[in-house]
Design a protein around this motif. Structure first.
Motif, PDB file in Angstrom:
ATOM      1  N   UNK A  51       0.828  -1.200   0.000  1.00 32.30           N
ATOM      2  CA  UNK A  51       0.000   0.000   0.000  1.00 32.30           C
ATOM      3  C   UNK A  51       0.867   1.257   0.000  1.00 32.30           C
ATOM      4  N   UNK A  52       1.967   1.224   0.740  1.00 38.39           N
ATOM      5  CA  UNK A  52       2.880   2.372   0.786  1.00 38.39           C
ATOM      6  C   UNK A  52       3.461   2.646  -0.604  1.00 38.39           C
ATOM      7  N   UNK A  53       3.837   1.569  -1.303  1.00 40.18           N
ATOM      8  CA  UNK A  53       4.377   1.738  -2.662  1.00 40.18           C
ATOM      9  C   UNK A  53       3.326   2.326  -3.584  1.00 40.18           C
ATOM     10  N   UNK A  54       2.101   1.809  -3.496  1.00 38.61           N
ATOM     11  CA  UNK A  54       1.033   2.290  -4.373  1.00 38.61           C
ATOM     12  C   UNK A  54       0.704   3.750  -4.084  1.00 38.61           C
ATOM     13  N   UNK A  55       0.618   4.115  -2.821  1.00 37.39           N
ATOM     14  CA  UNK A  55       0.200   5.467  -2.458  1.00 37.39           C
ATOM     15  C   UNK A  55       1.258   6.518  -2.760  1.00 37.39           C
ATOM     16  N   UNK A  56       2.526   6.171  -2.572  1.00 38.71           N
ATOM     17  CA  UNK A  56       3.572   7.185  -2.664  1.00 38.71           C
ATOM     18  C   UNK A  56       4.469   7.017  -3.894  1.00 38.71           C
ATOM     19  N   UNK A  57       5.011   5.815  -4.078  1.00 36.58           N
ATOM     20  CA  UNK A  57       6.007   5.639  -5.133  1.00 36.58           C
ATOM     21  C   UNK A  57       5.377   5.699  -6.525  1.00 36.58           C
ATOM     22  N   UNK A  58       4.251   5.019  -6.707  1.00 39.03           N
ATOM     23  CA  UNK A  58       3.639   4.927  -8.039  1.00 39.03           C
ATOM     24  C   UNK A  58       3.305   6.303  -8.624  1.00 39.03           C
ATOM     25  N   UNK A  59       2.558   7.163  -7.934  1.00 41.80           N
ATOM     26  CA  UNK A  59       2.263   8.476  -8.536  1.00 41.80           C
ATOM     27  C   UNK A  59       3.495   9.347  -8.727  1.00 41.80           C
ATOM     28  N   UNK A  60       4.477   9.233  -7.808  1.00 43.73           N
ATOM     29  CA  UNK A  60       5.697  10.031  -7.953  1.00 43.73           C
ATOM     30  C   UNK A  60       6.487   9.600  -9.189  1.00 43.73           C
TER      31      UNK A  60
END
Length: 675
Positions: A53-62
């Protein structure tokens, strides 16, 4: 809930502090605010969030925003150095730092050390972007750094996930890992390309049916990276690389001169800018908020000692920069096809190589990765080995590299030319822009009618504000025109005396108004001696005698105070209108300071509106807004004409004229949206 609001408030505050203290990069400001939140908090701040979830919320859009915004032409042109740094160096760094950390900390498993090395591989795009503010970095270097910070995010994340999986499962095969890496790498790219083109097809199809609007387009664009990531993961490929590939393709808008398309691009860019800044800010504030607790855990643990932790952070930071410097030297030698020798080394520009080395700061991606390390592994719930130490070391290296990029690189690199390519105009161009706005004010004043008077006042006021902002930005002294104000007051006094002479008004009312005008004039000049008063002393004495007689007669039954007040109000309206007429005649003079005259006209007109005050109806208010839009449209068209005239006359350079036109176009698009 409260913590989330505090973090968002800290991100918002950091955007303000970043403007006040431009020399300090925003990530450092956000880390500092996070530390303050943690220190002021009554309890320990711990963020427990699922790794995926952390990857999806932060890394993906960035990652998607970076890949969407990057210069594709420059990326292709510099593909060799970018691939070398973004893939080769990251993989080598993961192995080299992993072995190095395992040698420094023998108790840390090799795979856990590899995970730390992979997390420390990607450089930070935010830190790279902030470098260009203060240093004169070559465009080719900047393009390489930006492209590297995008591609190495993907390669670093993939490497980290393999190392993490090896720690969690306890099994690692170099052959299986290599095959899986290649499948994940190229499979993710392929799926990203397919889904990127599919997104383009959908958006163009919807547009061709006439069903698309700005809201749909922007939401679809924000929605795309999450879908791409989840689909790629379902196929067992790298979701991050799929997001990068989809972002590089991008959702393409038609290249036509259309207000709707321009509005769409502006809104999309603004949304992604805010979203990217917020997500980056949240990650860095979280780092600052977690630092005290992480430091406390590592600090209170006798093994390793506090001194060892600090030394390890410094040694890892030095090792990362040394490895990067050696890689850059070898890369430049291979690029120029020269053999290693004392002569070839002497021909290398070590200053540029050092800038490229120290500019590789670590940031949001590194922190996001180490935050995804699970606290427990396996069915037995065993603790992840050295998790707190890994997070502490990664946090320390992030801060060290950010400090180096923020404060050391500007000392080495050539200073940026502040006067080139900035929004600040030189003195001649600033005066030309002021003259443009003055000309627009004059034209709008000449077109003013009783019906659009209030709307025109509002637009003229906005142009006066823009003139004052230009004067302030370019250090042009703003001094209120006292002589003009005094001249207007004298016009009112002269007109009042004429009305008294013609017996059009009650002398008592006239002198009551005259006394008020003299008081205002005295406030402006700060003394009591007026040449105007001396010139008219005899005339005033005769009129004053008549006023005394009128005062006596007023004491007899007759007029009531409300009638006197109504007469005074009528007189104020009459003298105010007279002053406005004289000011408009003054504006026709070439030497007249247009912004001062127009500003004073607006003041008089606001006063006249108050004197005639009556509560407007909803219909009147709506009509006033519509009139203001029409006047604003006229003003913007006049502004474009004046910009072209100034450019033709040689008073504006091509870049300045282009920038001014773009500003007008943006305001026109915004006006159409409001209409």
């Amino acid at each position: 809930m409260q913590l989330g609001l505090l973090i968002l408030a800290a991100v918002l505050l950091s955007s303000v502090i970043d403007q006040v203290v431009p020399k300090v990069s925003s990530p450092l400001i956000q880390i500092g605010l996070g530390v303050i939140i943690a220190l002021l908090s009554e309890s320990t701040i711990q963020i427990d969030i699922d790794a995926n979830l952390f990857i999806v919320l932060f890394i993906v859009p960035l990652i998607y925003d970076e890949s969407k915004s990057i210069d594709k032409t420059a990326l292709w042109k510099n593909r060799r150095p970018v691939i070398s740094l973004a893939i080769g160096l990251v993989l080598v760094a993961a192995l080299a730092v992993g072995f190095y950390v395992h040698w420094l900390i023998p108790s840390m498993p090799l795979m856990a050390a590899f995970a730390l090395g992979a997390a420390l591989g990607p450089t930070d795009a935010v830190a790279v972007a902030s470098l260009s503010k203060d240093i004169n970095i070559k465009r080719q270097q900047k393009n390489v750094l930006e492209a590297e910070s995008l591609i190495n995010d993907a390669s670093g994340i993939v490497s980290f996930q393999f190392a993490l999986a090896a720690v969690v499962t306890g099994a690692f095969s170099l052959l299986d890992a290599s095959v899986s890496f290649l499948f994940s790498f190229f499979g993710g790219i392929l799926i990203g390309i397919v889904l990127g083109y599919l997104a383009n097809f959908i958006i163009r199809r919807v547009r061709s049916l006439g069903l698309e609007n700005t809201t749909f387009h922007v939401l679809f664009e924000v929605f795309t990276p999450f879908i791409v990531y989840l689909v790629a993961n379902e196929f067992g490929t790298s979701g991050i690389l799929a997001v990068v590939a989809a972002g590089l393709i991008g959702i393409i808008s038609p290249r036509t001169m259309d207000p709707q398309v321009s509005r769409l691009n502006i809104v999309s860019s603004s949304v992604w800018k805010v979203l990217s800044f917020t997500l980056n800010g949240v990650v860095f504030v979280l780092l600052g908020a977690q630092l005290p607790d992480q430091m406390r855990n590592a600090w209170n643990n006798p093994v390793p000692s506090n001194q060892e932790l600090i030394v390890w952070i410094l040694l890892i930071t030095v090792a990362l920069h040394l490895l990067r410097f050696i890689w850059l030297v070898c890369m430049n030698l291979l690029e120029s096809k020269r053999k290693l020798s004392r002569q070839t080394l002497g021909k290398l520009n070590f200053r540029e190589l050092l800038i490229m080395t120290l500019s590789g700061a670590r940031g949001a991606i590194t922190l996001s990765l180490v935050m995804t390390i699970p606290a427990q592994i396996g069915d037995l719930g065993n603790a992840f080995p050295h998790r707190s130490n890994i997070i502490f070391l990664a946090s320390g290296v992030i801060i060290c590299t950010l400090l180096i990029a923020t404060f050391i690189v500007p000392l080495i690199a050539p200073k940026a030319d502040k006067t080139k390519g900035t929004a600040i105009l030189d003195e001649d161009e600033a005066n030309a822009v002021i003259d443009i706005y003055r000309a627009v004010i004059e034209e709008l004043t000449s077109k003013q009618t009783p019906e659009n008077r209030r709307a025109t006042q509002k637009i003229i006021r906005s142009y006066n504000d823009r003139i004052n902002r230009i004067k302030d930005t370019n250090d042009i002294e703003i001094e209120p025109n006292k002589e003009l104000r005094i001249k207007a007051l004298r016009w009112e006094q002269d007109y009042t005396l004429e009305l008294i002479d013609r017996n059009d008004i009650d002398p008592v009312i006239g002198y009551q108004h005259m006394n008020h005008l003299a008081y205002v004039q005295n406030l402006i000049k700060h003394h009591h001696e007026y040449s105007w008063v001396r010139r008219n002393a005899i005339r005033r004495f005769g009129l004053f005698s008549r006023a005394i007689w009128q005062r006596i007669t007023h004491a007899l039954p007759g007029k009531i105070s409300s009638q006197n007040a109504e007469e005074l109000r009528s007189l104020q309206i009459a003298t105010g209108n007279h002053a406005v007429t004289k000011l408009r005649e003054e504006m026709a003079s070439p030497e007249a300071p247009t912004e001062d005259v127009s500003e004073l006209i607006l003041e008089y007109q606001r006063t006249l509106v108050a004197l005639r005050a009556s509560r407007p109806s909803v219909t009147a208010i709506t009509k006033r807004v519509s009139d203001a839009a029409a006047v604003e449209q006229t003003g913007l068209k006049l502004e474009l004409e004046q910009i072209q005239s100034m450019y033709d006359a040689g008073r504006l350079s091509r870049p300045a004229a282009k920038r001014l036109r773009e500003n007008v176009y943006l305001m026109q698009i915004d006006l159409e949206e409001r209409i």
